[in-house]
Structures are given as C-alpha cells and as structure tokens.
Design an enzyme around this catalytic site. Structure first.
Site, PDB file in Angstrom:
ATOM      1  N   HIS A  27      80.230 -16.143 -97.617  1.00 26.31           N
ATOM      2  CA  HIS A  27      80.886 -17.043 -95.821  1.00 26.31           C
ATOM      3  C   HIS A  27      80.589 -15.220 -95.581  1.00 26.31           C
ATOM      4  O   HIS A  27      80.222 -13.995 -96.182  1.00 26.31           O
ATOM      5  CB  HIS A  27      81.686 -17.251 -96.046  1.00 26.31           C
ATOM      6  CG  HIS A  27      82.897 -15.933 -96.712  1.00 26.31           C
ATOM      7  ND1 HIS A  27      83.575 -15.254 -95.517  1.00 26.31           N
ATOM      8  CD2 HIS A  27      83.856 -15.131 -97.767  1.00 26.31           C
ATOM      9  CE1 HIS A  27      84.525 -13.915 -95.780  1.00 26.31           C
ATOM     10  NE2 HIS A  27      84.355 -14.756 -97.203  1.00 26.31           N
ATOM     11  N   CYS A  28      80.395 -15.968 -94.229  1.00 26.99           N
ATOM     12  CA  CYS A  28      79.769 -14.306 -92.777  1.00 26.99           C
ATOM     13  C   CYS A  28      81.659 -14.641 -92.617  1.00 26.99           C
ATOM     14  O   CYS A  28      82.532 -15.444 -92.662  1.00 26.99           O
ATOM     15  CB  CYS A  28      78.424 -14.069 -92.120  1.00 26.99           C
ATOM     16  SG  CYS A  28      78.101 -15.710 -91.246  1.00 26.99           S
ATOM     17  N   ALA A  29      81.208 -14.161 -90.299  1.00 35.33           N
ATOM     18  CA  ALA A  29      82.821 -14.657 -89.816  1.00 35.33           C
ATOM     19  C   ALA A  29      83.067 -15.388 -90.201  1.00 35.33           C
ATOM     20  O   ALA A  29      83.830 -15.906 -89.405  1.00 35.33           O
ATOM     21  CB  ALA A  29      82.248 -13.804 -89.002  1.00 35.33           C
ATOM     22  N   THR A  30      81.768 -16.504 -89.339  1.00 38.38           N
ATOM     23  CA  THR A  30      81.825 -18.094 -88.991  1.00 38.38           C
ATOM     24  C   THR A  30      81.419 -19.324 -89.869  1.00 38.38           C
ATOM     25  O   THR A  30      82.134 -19.729 -89.386  1.00 38.38           O
ATOM     26  CB  THR A  30      81.429 -17.970 -87.918  1.00 38.38           C
ATOM     27  OG1 THR A  30      80.343 -18.407 -87.560  1.00 38.38           O
ATOM     28  CG2 THR A  30      82.428 -17.131 -86.143  1.00 38.38           C
ATOM     29  N   ARG A  31      81.187 -18.749 -90.970  1.00 41.69           N
ATOM     30  CA  ARG A  31      79.729 -19.972 -91.835  1.00 41.69           C
ATOM     31  C   ARG A  31      80.302 -19.639 -93.445  1.00 41.69           C
ATOM     32  O   ARG A  31      80.028 -18.583 -93.227  1.00 41.69           O
ATOM     33  CB  ARG A  31      78.408 -19.671 -91.809  1.00 41.69           C
ATOM     34  CG  ARG A  31      78.144 -20.148 -90.197  1.00 41.69           C
ATOM     35  CD  ARG A  31      77.239 -19.653 -89.580  1.00 41.69           C
ATOM     36  NE  ARG A  31      76.796 -18.616 -89.176  1.00 41.69           N
ATOM     37  CZ  ARG A  31      75.243 -17.806 -88.908  1.00 41.69           C
ATOM     38  NH1 ARG A  31      74.467 -18.251 -88.540  1.00 41.69           N
ATOM     39  NH2 ARG A  31      75.866 -16.821 -88.271  1.00 41.69           N
TER      40      ARG A  31
END
Length: 473
Positions: A27-31
């Site tokens: 995951h990244c910051a939003t996805r």
C-alpha cells in the site's frame, strides 16, 4: 465478531478472485496495491461497491484500490492477518514492472523510488524557509517591538543551518538513494555524495559568481563542487551501484571487503568530478531552463498550460520525474514556481468533486465524493480523480480547466513557494510571506471555476442513469 476493516479486507480478497489469485499486497498513502495472477477474474463492480472503496484501476502490473489515508493502513493490516503475502511498495513496483511494463514506465518508477524517500527532508526544509520568512518580516517583528537589526546573529545562523543544510548536501541524499535503489551499498553512495561536495572543492555557486576559481586537472578539465546538484549525483549513484556489483562478482571473497569499495569509489570519484558532473550539470541546467521558460511564457500562458495538464501528468505517473525539476529549482534559486500551479490544479479537482457531491442524489456517490473533496484539499487527489471525476469524465475535464485558470493567475502574479511536495491547504506553509493572500486567491479561483463549470455543465444524474442502463442491456 469481525470489525469493519476485517470485513472490507475479506470482501476485497473475494472480489479479486480469492487468495490464490493474489501474488502480493502492498500500500501507499491512499491505495491498496495488488499484484494478481489473472486480471480478468476481478469483479470491478463488486470492488467499487465495497464500503470505503473510492475507486479502482489497473496500471503498471498492479490492481490498485483507492481507500484513502488511514483506512488503507488498516485494511492492509487486516489483509495480511488473513494470510496474504505482504511486501513494501518499492519491491512490489519492481516485481510488477518485470511482468509487463515498458521501458518508459520503468524509468518513471525509478525516479519515484529514488526521489520519494528524500522528499520528507525537503518538505521540512521548505517549512523551515516559510517559518523564517514569516518571522523575519518587518511587520511581524514590529508587532513584537523588534526590528531586523535587533535579531541575534547566532539566531540567524541557526535558521541558516535549518534551511541550507539539505540543499548544500543534496548530492549526498540523491547519491545514497540512487545507489540503494540500483542495488549497491548505500554507505558507498553517502561517501561518494560527500566527495562531490567536499569543502576543499570550490562551490559551483562561487565559481559561477566569479568569487572562486575552479580546480583544473590535466590543465583543461574544470572541477568544482556539486552543491545543490541533482542529476550528476543521480547518474553517479547509478554508475557506482553498477560498478560495485561488477566488482563483487569478480573479486575473490577474501579480498572483497578491501578492494570492492576502494576500486568503486576511486573510479567513481574521478568519473563524477571530471566526466559525469560537467556533462549532466549542463543537461540539468537545460531542463531547468526549459521548465522556467514554459512557466515564464508571456501573459500567463505557461501557467495556463501547465495548470491544465498537471493532473493528467499525475494520472500517468510521470509527475515523479518532475520531482527532479522542483528539487533543482529550489537548490538553484531557493524558490519553486511549479508548486503554486500544481496546488491550483489539485484544488480544482476538489471543486469538481464538490459539485458532483452537491448535485447528485445518489447516496453512494455523495459518500464517495465528500471525503474525496477533503482529501484533495489536503493535497491528495487520487480519491477525487479515480473515485469521482474521472469516472464521469466531464467533472475531470472541468477540473483541468479550473487548474488552468489557477495556473494562469499564478504565472501572472509570479507566485513561488519556499519548498515542495505539500500543496493545497498544507501548502500555505510554503507562502508565509507577503504571497499568502495571493496563494489563497489562486486556489479559491481554481476551486470556484471548477465547481461552477461542473455544477452547470459537467454532471447530471440523468446521464449517469442512462449510461448504467446501456451497460446493463
């Protein structure tokens, strides 16, 4: 009893074809980012109707599900607890690129992998610059009964340490990150970067201003320090990693600890100072001049163009490569003229999503749109773009127009930030000087333009219903 995020994780796993179809999850910051075996068996409609999901798309070998900040971390943790194989974003991006990415996408990802880790330091430095600009204003000092002359030289020195260190040693940060990304020893990257800015070398700033003479090797190779340079350090880090790995394969284990770092650094410091540095500093200067020329086009035309296409660039992922330009711009001039235009384009997408949220009668669309507006006003546009605007096409286009109008105003007014990578509302911290009212103005204009155009011409529930009926026949 399972909690909310356990339920979401379970539904996502089922919709993408079960655990057997998932190779890894990150995951990244939003996805939430999934590498899957078979893209075709994923049920996109089911995914997008899961609670908290704001949209989904497949790109660069990854199936990405937009959840938003905070939520994505919890869903990821619950997914791991259900037996999925977790990995970090960099490792997963590398695996995905090996599957089916072309050379261009791989190159853009490399830029992201190298520059994203050093951005927090540059964000902090930009905030330090903004705070210094605020407290050094005569009006602020006068409010406390002080004048610029009354400020202690020691205090000024402290502020210079806070604001100048990251850019003075920028090649160290870039070289470290490049060597790490390309599989070399990060400590060698740090040492090579330090060699590029060694105090014995006259700085490039002093040489350019004729305050110091460059060194000459072989009586014709001009050498100076590379303080504030980005591209030379990037290439030097890449070559160092390749050379180190080449030596490690050929030098006997008993001599590897001694000879590999010695030979790698010896070769690279010579190449960096005499070949790589001079060549790529010129290329770097040309790139910076090109962007400066675009934004500086008369009558705000450059700002209009960049503001209109900025979020298209974000969708393609090419914006990671633009980090190089912003970093170099800050290192060379202490200002960033790209940031306010980017901020205007981000706020415009928030305006378009807000219009959709206010105009639609769909509870599901409202539930997606309103949180995405909040996210966009904090500088993260993926939920607004993928969850709302791009889904209905016209709101996204109206957002682009709003971004163009804001970029036009920014270029006309000559706005420039003290840092990078924070935009929209958090970005106000980069304008804590006499530019703050103008920064607020361009963002309001961008938001209102996109909102008005979307509300009047860019969205209709009737058209959405008709489209759904056609797709279900």
């Amino acid at each position: 009893m399972q909690n909310e995020y356990q339920k979401i994780a379970k539904e996502i796993i089922q919709a993408v074809g079960g655990k057997d179809n998932i190779i890894s999850i990150a995951h990244c910051a939003t996805r939430l980012r999934l590498i899957v075996k078979d893209r075709e068996i994923i049920d996109d409609d089911v995914i997008e109707n899961i609670d908290k999901v704001k949209g989904s798309f497949f790109t660069s070998g990854q199936y990405q599900i937009i959840l938003g900040t905070g939520i994505v971390n919890k869903v990821y943790s619950e997914s791991i607890s259900q037996g999925l194989s977790g990995t970090n974003k960099s490792e997963q991006s590398s695996a995905a690129s090996q599957q089916n990415d072309n050379w261009f996408k791989r190159a853009i990802r490399v830029f992201g992998d190298i520059f994203v880790p050093i951005i927090p330091v540059l964000v902090a430095t930009g905030l330090f610059m903004g705070v210094r600009g605020l407290i050094m204003q005569e009006e602020i000092l006068a409010f406390f009964g002080m004048s610029p002359e009354a400020i202690s030289p020691d205090f000024i020195l402290l502020t210079e340490i806070l604001t100048d260190t990251a850019f003075a040693f920028l090649p160290v940060l870039v070289c470290w990150s490049a060597v790490r990304t390309f599989g070399g020893s990060p400590i060698l990257g740090i040492v090579l970067g330090l060699m590029l800015v060694h105090p014995s070398l006259p700085t490039s700033y002093d040489v350019a201003q004729n305050n110091a003479d460059p060194l000459y090797f072989l009586e014709f190779i001009q050498v100076s320090g590379y303080q504030g340079s980005v591209l030379p350090a990037f290439i030097a880090g890449f070559l160092l990693a390749k050379i180190e790995k080449w030596f490690r394969k050929r030098i006997p284990n008993s001599l590897d600890l001694i000879l590999t770092p010695f030979l790698s650094l010896l070769i690279m410091v010579i190449l960096s100072l005499m070949v790589v540095g001079p060549i790529f500093r010129e290329i770097e200067t040309l790139l910076l001049s090109a962007v400066t020329f675009l934004i500086g086009l008369p009558a705000g035309i450059g700002g209009l163009i960049y503001g209109a296409i900025n979020q298209i660039i974000v969708i393609t992922g090419v914006h990671h490569a633009l980090n190089l330009i912003e970093i170099q711009m800050l290192a060379s001039t202490n200002w960033n003229t790209v940031n306010p235009i980017s901020s205007a384009s981000i706020i415009a997408q928030a305006g378009a999503a807000l219009a959709v949220a206010m105009k639609t009668k769909s509870a599901k669309t409202k539930a997606l749109a309103y949180p995405s507006v909040v996210s966009a006003t904090l500088g993260i546009t993926e939920p607004a773009i993928y969850g709302v605007n791009l889904r209905y096409i016209k709101p996204f286009i109206m957002g682009l127009i709003g971004g163009g109008v804001g970029g036009f105003l920014s270029a006309l007014l000559g706005l420039k930030a003290t840092g990078m990578s924070i935009t929209a509302i958090p970005g106000t911290l980069l304008y804590l000087n006499d530019q703050l009212p103008l920064y607020i103005l361009i963002n309001i204009v961008s938001l209102v333009t996109a909102f008005t155009l979307t509300y009047l011409f860019g969205y209709s529930d009737k058209k959405v219903i008709k489209t759904k009926k056609k797709t279900t026949r």
